[in-house]
Every structure is written in C-alpha cells, then in structure tokens.
Design a protein around this motif. Structure first.
Motif, mmCIF file in Angstrom:
data_model
loop_
_atom_site.group_PDB
_atom_site.id
_atom_site.type_symbol
_atom_site.label_atom_id
_atom_site.label_comp_id
_atom_site.label_asym_id
_atom_site.label_seq_id
_atom_site.Cartn_x
_atom_site.Cartn_y
_atom_site.Cartn_z
ATOM 1 N N THR A 52 13.948 5.880 1.030
ATOM 2 C CA THR A 52 13.755 5.760 -0.418
ATOM 3 C C THR A 52 14.893 6.430 -1.181
ATOM 4 O OG1 THR A 52 11.353 5.811 -0.055
ATOM 5 C CG2 THR A 52 12.129 6.159 -2.306
ATOM 6 N N PRO A 110 12.447 8.573 -5.156
ATOM 7 C CA PRO A 110 11.133 8.930 -4.597
ATOM 8 C C PRO A 110 10.056 9.105 -5.657
ATOM 9 C CG PRO A 110 12.860 10.147 -3.470
ATOM 10 C CD PRO A 110 13.507 9.469 -4.639
ATOM 11 N N MET A 113 9.097 5.611 -6.973
ATOM 12 C CA MET A 113 8.259 4.856 -6.043
ATOM 13 C C MET A 113 6.868 5.476 -5.916
ATOM 14 S SD MET A 113 9.999 2.260 -5.290
ATOM 15 C CE MET A 113 8.879 1.558 -4.072
ATOM 16 N N TYR A 133 8.261 -2.151 -0.049
ATOM 17 C CA TYR A 133 8.894 -1.371 1.015
ATOM 18 C C TYR A 133 9.358 -2.256 2.171
ATOM 19 C CZ TYR A 133 8.818 3.449 -0.452
ATOM 20 O OH TYR A 133 9.113 4.625 -1.090
#
Length: 249
Positions: A52, A110, A113, A133
């Motif tokens: 990520t 991060p 997400m 993802y």
C-alpha cells in the motif's frame, strides 16, 4: 455470473474488536521483528501495508505525470536486515514538483485505504475494497522486477477463487470476504499507528537517516517537520474519524 454477483453483493458485519486485535498484533510483531520467528511473521503481516505504501508512491507518480519503473517488496528477513528496507518504488518524474508529490504519497496511502475500507463496509460493498487490492496486486505483478513470489501468490489466489466459486457455497464466500476485509483493515490500522510513531522518531532522530521526509526537505527546502506533522495529522484524523463513527455514533 451469479457467483460473481454474489461476491460483489456480499455484505458483512463489522467486528471492530477483531480489527483492533489484529492491529495490536501487527504492532507487537513489527516491534519485536528481530526475535525468534517474528521476522517471517513481520513479512507476512506487513506485506499488504508495504504494498500500500509503495503503491502510494506509484499512484501519486502517475497522477503527477511521472512514469513508474519498478515496485519491490523485500520478502526475505536477511535482505530487510541488511538494507533496512521493507520495499521500494523506482519512479521517474518530469519535474521536482512531480518528484515531491510522488514522495509525499507513500505515507498518505495506508490511511486513505483504511478509510475507504471502512466506507466499503458502511455502504455494504466490502468486495469492492478487496477487488481494489486485487487490482493493485495485479499492477504490482506487472511492474515488479521480482516476480517469483507474486506469481506464487497469484497461483494460490486463483486456486482459492476457483475452488470457492466451484463449490457454490455462499456462506464460504461471505466468510472469506469477512476474514479478508478484517485482516486488511487490521494490518492497515496497525501500520497507520506504527508509521506515525516511526515518522515521529525519524523526524527527531539525532542520526542523519534517509527517508521520505528528508527527501522532501531536499526537494522543496521545507523542513521535514512540516511533512511529518501533515502525515501524522492525516493518520490520527483518520483513526479519530473511524473510532468516532463506531464508538460514538
């Protein structure tokens, strides 16, 4: 097609304590990553957070008109110990502004997400988050110069999905979606909290360390402290919003 629709229409119940437990476990394993079997567990648990973070560099590089060259996740304890790197992205930017945007994007991703993952549960589309993802991993497989481990992971994922859809077990599909979603959110929460502490330590370290903050300082002549405050603020604001939503409705 019915099975695919079932996958995308799966709605799950959020178990926040599962996510918190995974996040705490993530932080503990990462903190003691040089003990016993923890180096292996650390790679397993932070594979997605590292992907990520590095994909954040790639995404922001593309948005700023650059060209990604490589994306690597260091998957052996010995190399991580020798290089002090968990992963890295090689990008090409046309301007220093583009390079600055690329560098800035890693620590933002991060938290972004994590927030999107919670939103996907709130609006009952968790499968879209998992699909995001899968697409991210597909692009990683295309771009990376180290394809062996990603190919093995893809083979395992394809085999799992094939068995899952062949079995026509809706409960199993829901179970896989639930476990996957909570695991990803847990490690992302752990990464957001752990990286905030890492950013703080790197910012005030007496030793000169090369990292995203120091790179941005060289590119923009703005003190590292400014970027660190922004990154930590984004992380903590994201965590605050999530806990405010689910603990203080």
């Amino acid at each position: 097609m019915t099975k695919v629709n079932a996958f995308f229409s799966s709605s799950i119940q959020l178990h926040l304590y599962w996510i918190i437990f995974i996040a705490i476990l993530y932080i503990v394993i990462h903190t003691y990553r040089n003990k016993s079997i923890n180096p292996i567990l650390d790679i397993y648990f932070n594979y997605i957070p590292v992907l990520t973070h590095e994909f954040g560099h790639i995404l922001f590089n593309k948005l700023s008109g650059g060209k990604p060259r490589d994306l690597v996740i260091v998957a052996t304890p010995s190399e991580r110990l020798a290089t002090s790197q968990q992963g890295f992205a090689i990008t090409q930017s046309k301007t220093s502004l583009g390079q600055s945007i690329t560098t800035f994007g890693g620590y933002v991703m991060p938290a972004l997400m994590l927030f999107l993952g919670f939103l996907s549960i709130k609006y009952q589309y968790p499968s879209l988050f998992i699909t995001a993802y899968l697409l991210m991993f597909t692009y990683f497989l295309y771009l990376t110069s180290r394809k062996l481990l990603p190919i093995i992971i893809v083979i395992l994922l394809v085999a799992l999905l094939y068995c899952l859809f062949q079995s026509d077990n809706q409960r199993m599909i829901l179970y896989i979606v639930t476990v996957t979603q909570h695991f990803i959110l847990g490690v992302l929460l752990g990464e957001v909290l752990q990286s905030s502490w890492t950013i703080f330590k790197l910012t005030f370290s007496e030793n000169r360390v090369s990292w995203d903050g120091s790179t941005l300082k060289e590119l923009t002549h703005i003190p590292t402290f400014v970027y660190s405050v922004i990154w930590i603020a984004i992380n903590l604001f994201t965590v605050y919003q999530l806990f405010k939503t689910y603990f203080l409705p």
